[in-house]
Design a protein around this motif. Structure first.
Motif, PDB file in Angstrom:
ATOM      1  N   SER A 298      -2.847  -7.634   0.171  1.00 50.91           N
ATOM      2  CA  SER A 298      -3.815  -6.600   0.536  1.00 50.91           C
ATOM      3  C   SER A 298      -5.058  -6.661  -0.356  1.00 50.91           C
ATOM      4  CB  SER A 298      -3.168  -5.217   0.432  1.00 50.91           C
ATOM      5  OG  SER A 298      -2.082  -5.105   1.321  1.00 50.91           O
ATOM      6  N   ILE A 299      -4.851  -6.972  -1.644  1.00 55.62           N
ATOM      7  CA  ILE A 299      -5.993  -7.111  -2.556  1.00 55.62           C
ATOM      8  C   ILE A 299      -6.881  -8.269  -2.122  1.00 55.62           C
ATOM      9  CG2 ILE A 299      -6.649  -7.703  -4.925  1.00 55.62           C
ATOM     10  CD1 ILE A 299      -4.157  -6.158  -5.849  1.00 55.62           C
ATOM     11  N   PHE A 300      -6.256  -9.410  -1.789  1.00 53.76           N
ATOM     12  CA  PHE A 300      -7.027 -10.555  -1.306  1.00 53.76           C
ATOM     13  C   PHE A 300      -7.802 -10.195  -0.038  1.00 53.76           C
ATOM     14  CE2 PHE A 300      -4.073 -14.077  -3.188  1.00 53.76           C
ATOM     15  CZ  PHE A 300      -4.560 -13.779  -4.450  1.00 53.76           C
ATOM     16  N   VAL A 301      -7.092  -9.572   0.893  1.00 55.12           N
ATOM     17  CA  VAL A 301      -7.730  -9.210   2.167  1.00 55.12           C
ATOM     18  C   VAL A 301      -8.870  -8.226   1.933  1.00 55.12           C
ATOM     19  CG1 VAL A 301      -7.363  -7.982   4.338  1.00 55.12           C
ATOM     20  CG2 VAL A 301      -5.716  -9.704   3.598  1.00 55.12           C
TER      21      VAL A 301
ATOM     22  N   VAL B 296       0.061 -18.334  -1.971  1.00 58.01           N
ATOM     23  CA  VAL B 296      -0.587 -19.659  -2.046  1.00 58.01           C
ATOM     24  C   VAL B 296      -1.410 -19.913  -0.787  1.00 58.01           C
ATOM     25  CG1 VAL B 296      -0.170 -22.141  -2.078  1.00 58.01           C
ATOM     26  CG2 VAL B 296       1.112 -20.658  -3.627  1.00 58.01           C
ATOM     27  N   PHE B 297      -0.803 -19.656   0.375  1.00 62.43           N
ATOM     28  CA  PHE B 297      -1.523 -19.888   1.631  1.00 62.43           C
ATOM     29  C   PHE B 297      -2.655 -18.886   1.836  1.00 62.43           C
ATOM     30  CE2 PHE B 297       2.475 -22.137   2.951  1.00 62.43           C
ATOM     31  CZ  PHE B 297       1.883 -23.381   3.135  1.00 62.43           C
ATOM     32  N   ASP B 298      -2.516 -17.662   1.297  1.00 60.97           N
ATOM     33  CA  ASP B 298      -3.632 -16.715   1.315  1.00 60.97           C
ATOM     34  C   ASP B 298      -4.861 -17.329   0.648  1.00 60.97           C
ATOM     35  OD1 ASP B 298      -3.072 -14.402   2.705  1.00 60.97           O
ATOM     36  OD2 ASP B 298      -2.113 -13.394   1.029  1.00 60.97           O
ATOM     37  N   TYR B 299      -4.641 -17.876  -0.525  1.00 61.24           N
ATOM     38  CA  TYR B 299      -5.756 -18.463  -1.273  1.00 61.24           C
ATOM     39  C   TYR B 299      -6.380 -19.628  -0.508  1.00 61.24           C
ATOM     40  CZ  TYR B 299      -8.344 -20.806  -4.985  1.00 61.24           C
ATOM     41  OH  TYR B 299      -9.339 -21.406  -5.724  1.00 61.24           O
ATOM     42  N   VAL B 300      -5.509 -20.465   0.039  1.00 68.46           N
ATOM     43  CA  VAL B 300      -6.001 -21.651   0.748  1.00 68.46           C
ATOM     44  C   VAL B 300      -6.691 -21.260   2.053  1.00 68.46           C
ATOM     45  CG1 VAL B 300      -5.337 -23.795   1.911  1.00 68.46           C
ATOM     46  CG2 VAL B 300      -4.275 -23.172  -0.281  1.00 68.46           C
ATOM     47  N   PHE B 301      -6.028 -20.444   2.868  1.00 71.20           N
ATOM     48  CA  PHE B 301      -6.533 -20.146   4.205  1.00 71.20           C
ATOM     49  C   PHE B 301      -7.709 -19.168   4.201  1.00 71.20           C
ATOM     50  CE2 PHE B 301      -2.043 -21.025   6.103  1.00 71.20           C
ATOM     51  CZ  PHE B 301      -2.268 -22.384   5.969  1.00 71.20           C
ATOM     52  N   ILE B 302      -7.653 -18.152   3.313  1.00 71.43           N
ATOM     53  CA  ILE B 302      -8.717 -17.146   3.313  1.00 71.43           C
ATOM     54  C   ILE B 302      -9.873 -17.548   2.410  1.00 71.43           C
ATOM     55  CG2 ILE B 302      -9.289 -14.723   2.918  1.00 71.43           C
ATOM     56  CD1 ILE B 302      -6.366 -14.010   3.317  1.00 71.43           C
ATOM     57  N   TYR B 303      -9.560 -17.902   1.163  1.00 74.84           N
ATOM     58  CA  TYR B 303     -10.621 -18.157   0.175  1.00 74.84           C
ATOM     59  C   TYR B 303     -11.254 -19.536   0.342  1.00 74.84           C
ATOM     60  CZ  TYR B 303     -13.050 -18.251  -4.303  1.00 74.84           C
ATOM     61  OH  TYR B 303     -14.017 -18.324  -5.279  1.00 74.84           O
ATOM     62  N   ILE B 304     -10.414 -20.571   0.491  1.00 74.63           N
ATOM     63  CA  ILE B 304     -10.957 -21.937   0.571  1.00 74.63           C
ATOM     64  C   ILE B 304     -11.423 -22.268   1.988  1.00 74.63           C
ATOM     65  CG2 ILE B 304     -10.413 -24.388   0.318  1.00 74.63           C
ATOM     66  CD1 ILE B 304      -8.550 -23.679  -1.953  1.00 74.63           C
ATOM     67  N   PHE B 305     -10.543 -22.055   2.984  1.00 73.30           N
ATOM     68  CA  PHE B 305     -10.891 -22.413   4.362  1.00 73.30           C
ATOM     69  C   PHE B 305     -11.739 -21.349   5.061  1.00 73.30           C
ATOM     70  CE2 PHE B 305      -6.914 -25.308   5.000  1.00 73.30           C
ATOM     71  CZ  PHE B 305      -7.441 -26.196   4.065  1.00 73.30           C
ATOM     72  N   ASP B 306     -11.785 -20.132   4.493  1.00 75.12           N
ATOM     73  CA  ASP B 306     -12.577 -19.039   5.055  1.00 75.12           C
ATOM     74  C   ASP B 306     -12.159 -18.722   6.493  1.00 75.12           C
ATOM     75  OD1 ASP B 306     -14.464 -17.023   4.958  1.00 75.12           O
ATOM     76  OD2 ASP B 306     -16.093 -18.302   5.678  1.00 75.12           O
ATOM     77  N   TRP B 307     -10.846 -18.619   6.713  1.00 73.62           N
ATOM     78  CA  TRP B 307     -10.337 -18.327   8.051  1.00 73.62           C
ATOM     79  C   TRP B 307     -10.248 -16.825   8.337  1.00 73.62           C
ATOM     80  CZ3 TRP B 307      -5.580 -22.131   8.707  1.00 73.62           C
ATOM     81  CH2 TRP B 307      -6.068 -23.445   8.838  1.00 73.62           C
ATOM     82  N   GLY B 308     -10.557 -15.982   7.379  1.00 70.60           N
ATOM     83  CA  GLY B 308     -10.552 -14.540   7.598  1.00 70.60           C
ATOM     84  C   GLY B 308      -9.183 -14.016   7.982  1.00 70.60           C
ATOM     85  N   MET B 309      -9.137 -13.162   9.004  1.00 72.42           N
ATOM     86  CA  MET B 309      -7.873 -12.557   9.434  1.00 72.42           C
ATOM     87  C   MET B 309      -6.893 -13.603   9.957  1.00 72.42           C
ATOM     88  SD  MET B 309      -7.854  -9.371   8.719  1.00 72.42           S
ATOM     89  CE  MET B 309      -6.422  -8.801   9.634  1.00 72.42           C
ATOM     90  N   HIS B 310      -7.420 -14.683  10.554  1.00 71.10           N
ATOM     91  CA  HIS B 310      -6.536 -15.773  10.987  1.00 71.10           C
ATOM     92  C   HIS B 310      -5.783 -16.346   9.790  1.00 71.10           C
ATOM     93  CE1 HIS B 310      -9.312 -15.643  14.464  1.00 71.10           C
ATOM     94  NE2 HIS B 310      -8.307 -16.180  15.153  1.00 71.10           N
ATOM     95  N   GLY B 311      -6.493 -16.539   8.694  1.00 72.43           N
ATOM     96  CA  GLY B 311      -5.865 -17.087   7.499  1.00 72.43           C
ATOM     97  C   GLY B 311      -4.814 -16.167   6.921  1.00 72.43           C
ATOM     98  N   ALA B 312      -5.113 -14.860   6.871  1.00 73.03           N
ATOM     99  CA  ALA B 312      -4.144 -13.894   6.351  1.00 73.03           C
ATOM    100  C   ALA B 312      -2.871 -13.898   7.202  1.00 73.03           C
ATOM    101  CB  ALA B 312      -4.760 -12.499   6.333  1.00 73.03           C
ATOM    102  N   ALA B 313      -3.036 -13.986   8.515  1.00 70.68           N
ATOM    103  CA  ALA B 313      -1.886 -13.958   9.420  1.00 70.68           C
ATOM    104  C   ALA B 313      -1.041 -15.226   9.315  1.00 70.68           C
ATOM    105  CB  ALA B 313      -2.370 -13.772  10.862  1.00 70.68           C
ATOM    106  N   TRP B 314      -1.707 -16.394   9.281  1.00 73.66           N
ATOM    107  CA  TRP B 314      -0.946 -17.646   9.183  1.00 73.66           C
ATOM    108  C   TRP B 314      -0.246 -17.773   7.841  1.00 73.66           C
ATOM    109  CZ3 TRP B 314       0.911 -19.969  13.021  1.00 73.66           C
ATOM    110  CH2 TRP B 314       0.214 -20.103  14.216  1.00 73.66           C
ATOM    111  N   ALA B 315      -0.844 -17.229   6.783  1.00 80.44           N
ATOM    112  CA  ALA B 315      -0.194 -17.244   5.468  1.00 80.44           C
ATOM    113  C   ALA B 315       1.091 -16.423   5.503  1.00 80.44           C
ATOM    114  CB  ALA B 315      -1.148 -16.696   4.407  1.00 80.44           C
ATOM    115  N   THR B 316       1.042 -15.266   6.146  1.00 82.78           N
ATOM    116  CA  THR B 316       2.231 -14.418   6.266  1.00 82.78           C
ATOM    117  C   THR B 316       3.319 -15.110   7.077  1.00 82.78           C
ATOM    118  OG1 THR B 316       0.895 -12.405   6.109  1.00 82.78           O
ATOM    119  CG2 THR B 316       3.082 -12.195   7.097  1.00 82.78           C
ATOM    120  N   THR B 317       2.946 -15.696   8.192  1.00 82.89           N
ATOM    121  CA  THR B 317       3.907 -16.386   9.056  1.00 82.89           C
ATOM    122  C   THR B 317       4.544 -17.572   8.345  1.00 82.89           C
ATOM    123  OG1 THR B 317       2.738 -15.689  11.057  1.00 82.89           O
ATOM    124  CG2 THR B 317       4.175 -17.606  11.251  1.00 82.89           C
TER     125      THR B 317
END
Length: 460
Positions: free
Chosen positions: A40-43, A181-202
């Motif tokens: 949640s902090i990352f998001v 780990v995937f939060d950092y990669v998908f949201i911060y590095i890849f800039d996938w936004g909500m898609h990144g947060a969701a795929w990291a959780t899955t």
């Protein structure tokens, strides 16, 4: 890792045994809760406060489907603990096989229904206005992983019923680390936004499922599945259902609470007030991890010893669990009362390039979080009695009292209060409902538990 046998649940000193069971459970819940918290902090920092509100809308639907697995797991694990205590290994294996069959058919079906009705469910749970689109993105992707979550939650309770809390702890840690780990990669590095947060959780759910599958096909588990154990046994399914409905009812009422809270708060303050509850909801999952850990550690101890008719040990486990959990709850209470704004600020971005809307939302959250958090957690020092009391009846296989006590707080007290108090006290009535419901539920549970101990756990 030291191998622990189920028989130790009936022989080791209760205090030592509870620590052995509760510490790994607490660590696992802590890491899982930290995952939710940091996620949640990352998001909040990398996407925005509205994104926290969007996730808060999705949680009750996804958690309810995932909780189907937990319900099947806890219902079956109560049977397994008592069967192992009574040296009935065949019934324990048959129960586990039936748990797998039930989890597969029920959760996959529910996930498909959830995907089909996505456009109706999200607004119903408060996903309105600017919240709808990010909530829909997150919801669809996370629902792909929900069957994996359900299997993981089911399997984790069975591992604990076997008396192997360290393995259960690892099973809870793996998805949390993977998610971050995937939060950092998908949201911060890849800039996938909500898609990144969701795929990291899955991805976290899938990693957990793989580890739990490894546990049961390795020599670590005492439950060796056979094809015949997967065939549904009507009597076992009935018993799993009667006990599992307690957990399912708890999550169902939680989902109803989210539905009511998100809609009521949206009416009072729009998206920012929903975000306030989003932060408080994360803290409810995180801050009480030691109390939940003691409760999880208590379940197999009480169940095994009740099955072995060692009633003095059952009594001792109840008293010890309540003492330990109450002390930990008091420490949590002090922390939450002293640092509410500091906690909230962790979830909010301080980037100078934010939009005026984001800055206004952040300011609103900080202005409203202090009183809300203090009222929501006002009864924290006494909730251990409520949680351990309800868990006891579930552990010993008494489904009806377990169900009623589980529903006491949210179903019988909180939901009526949340519908009545805001009519007279507006937003203040929302937060007071938490405090009043906790106090009333604890009183009722204490009275019922005391009566049950005196009448049932009679020492010969």
């Amino acid at each position: 890792m030291t191998k622990v046998s189920a028989e130790q649940l009936g022989s080791e000193p209760i205090g030592t045994l509870l620590v052995k069971q509760a510490v790994p459970a607490s660590i696992g819940i802590l890491v899982m809760s930290l995952n939710i918290l940091v996620d949640s902090i990352f998001v909040g920092n990398w996407i925005g406060a509205i994104a926290i509100a969007a996730i808060n809308v999705v949680l009750p639907v996804s958690f309810f489907i995932g909780a189907l697995g937990m319900a099947i797991g806890i219902g079956g694990s109560s049977i397994i603990s008592r069967a192992l205590g009574a040296n009935n290994h065949k019934k324990a294996v048959q129960t586990f096989g039936n748990q797998i069959t039930l989890t597969f058919f029920i959760t996959v079906s529910m996930a498909l229904l959830g995907l089909y009705y996505v456009d109706e469910l999200i607004p119903a749970f408060g996903g309105k206005g600017a919240i709808f689109e990010p909530a829909k993105v997150y919801y669809i992707i996370v629902l792909y992983g929900i069957p994996f979550l359900a299997f993981s939650m089911m399997g984790n309770t069975v591992i604990r019923a076997e008396g192997k809390p360290k393995f259960a702890m690892i099973a809870m840690i793996i998805p949390s680390i993977a998610n971050l780990v995937f939060d950092y990669v998908f949201i911060y590095i890849f800039d996938w936004g909500m898609h990144g947060a969701a795929w990291a959780t899955t991805a976290g759910y899938i990693f957990c499922f793989l580890y739990i599958t490894y546990f049961f096909i390795s020599k670590n588990s005492e439950l060796r599945l056979t094809w015949s154990s997967l065939v549904p046994d009507p009597m076992i399914i009935k018993e799993i259902g009667s006990l599992g409905v307690v957990t399912l009812a708890r999550q169902a009422t939680t989902s109803i609470v989210y539905l009511l809270m998100n809609n009521i708060l949206f009416g009072f303050g729009g998206e920012p007030l929903v975000a306030v509850y989003g932060i408080i909801g994360r803290m409810q999952m995180f801050a009480l991890f030691p109390v939940f850990g003691v409760t999880q550690g208590f379940l197999p101890i009480a169940g095994f010893n009740y099955g072995a008719k060692k009633y003095q040990r059952v009594r001792e486990s109840i008293n010890t669990a309540i003492r330990y959990a109450s002390l930990l709850a008091a420490l949590v209470f002090i922390f939450l009362m002293v640092f509410p704004q500091e906690i909230a600020s962790m979830f909010l971005s301080d980037r100078p390039d934010q939009s005026a809307e984001s800055l206004a939302a952040n300011s609103f959250v900080l202005e409203n979080i202090t009183l809300a958090m203090r009222l929501v957690f006002g009864a924290t020092p006494i909730i251990a009695l409520q949680l351990i009391g309800a868990a006891y009846f579930q552990a010993i296989g008494k489904a009806i009292p377990a169900l009623l006590l589980t529903l006491t707080r949210q179903g019988f007290f909180f939901i009526p209060l949340i519908l009545i108090l805001p009519l007279y006290l507006d937003e203040l009535g929302v937060w007071l409902s938490f405090l009043f419901a906790d106090v009333l539920a604890t009183v009722v549970t204490g009275i019922y538990l005391r009566r049950e101990i005196k009448s049932t756990l009679v020492i010969q």
